[in-house]
Design a protein around this motif. Structure first.
Motif, short mmCIF file in Angstrom:
data_model
loop_
_atom_site.label_atom_id
_atom_site.label_comp_id
_atom_site.label_asym_id
_atom_site.label_seq_id
_atom_site.Cartn_x
_atom_site.Cartn_y
_atom_site.Cartn_z
N ALA A 281 6.87 41.11 48.65
CA ALA A 281 7.52 41.65 47.42
C ALA A 281 6.75 41.32 46.21
O ALA A 281 5.95 40.34 46.04
CB ALA A 281 8.76 41.32 47.21
N TRP A 282 6.86 42.47 45.30
CA TRP A 282 6.17 42.16 43.98
C TRP A 282 7.51 42.05 43.26
O TRP A 282 8.42 42.61 43.24
CB TRP A 282 5.30 43.16 43.53
N GLU A 283 7.25 41.06 42.06
CA GLU A 283 8.44 40.90 41.34
C GLU A 283 8.14 41.11 39.96
O GLU A 283 7.17 40.77 39.49
CB GLU A 283 8.97 39.42 41.64
N TYR A 284 9.21 41.64 39.11
CA TYR A 284 9.24 41.53 37.67
C TYR A 284 9.60 40.24 37.07
O TYR A 284 10.61 39.83 37.65
CB TYR A 284 9.64 42.77 36.96
N ALA A 285 9.55 40.06 36.01
CA ALA A 285 9.66 39.06 35.05
C ALA A 285 10.66 39.57 34.21
O ALA A 285 10.24 40.53 33.37
CB ALA A 285 8.89 38.04 34.50
N PHE A 286 12.00 38.91 33.82
CA PHE A 286 12.89 39.62 32.70
C PHE A 286 13.26 38.22 31.89
O PHE A 286 13.29 37.26 32.40
CB PHE A 286 13.97 40.30 33.21
#
Length: 159
Positions: A149-154
């Protein structure tokens, strides 16, 4: 059936694993491999050691939601994790109720920011976080695990 939210205990690990596996199964190429989640062997203790907690929600005798909170390196930053709700309970307000518990704990702990990482494929999760006031940061990371997976930061500033 409404869900009851409670603090997790270490014995909840297998039920949390089933919940995560069920959610992962909704996404192509997103296998759940228990060995990649060692914290689920004793999840309540794991998050307590990190200055946080894990909440779970039960309905009809099964676990239908989870949300974990941990403090980042003793700072004023907290991180959300294990944010999962069974398909049967999405749209019921359960995720917001779980998040409300976490926000109370952040405020009680003097937190100033909350951050999280989420799989780029979890579009409905992104919309949920944005509704709560989280902003996607201009960074991403790759997980070299079975999900690839690639993940986004929030992140959200706490009022």
């Amino acid at each position: 059936m409404p869900a009851l939210i409670r603090d997790a205990v270490d014995a909840d690990g297998p039920a949390v694993a089933r919940l995560i596996a069920d959610v992962f199964a909704e996404y192509e190429g997103c296998p759940f491999v228990m060995g990649e989640f060692p914290e689920l062997a004793a999840p309540a203790a794991h998050y307590a050691r990190r200055g946080g907690r894990l909440w779970v929600a039960e309905a009809g005798g099964r676990l239908v939601g989870s949300l974990a909170l941990s403090r980042v390196d003793g700072s004023e930053v907290f991180e959300l994790g294990k944010v999962y709700v069974a398909r049967s309970h999405r749209g019921s307000g359960l995720a917001q109720a779980l998040y409300a518990r976490a926000l109370e704990a952040v405020l009680a702990g003097g937190g100033r920011r909350i951050r999280l990482w989420t799989d780029t494929r979890f579009h409905s999760g992104h919309r949920f976080y944005e509704k709560l006031g989280f902003v996607r940061l201009p960074v991403s990371r790759y997980l070299a695990d079975s999900t690839r997976a690639w993940e986004y930061a929030f992140e959200r500033v706490v009022p």
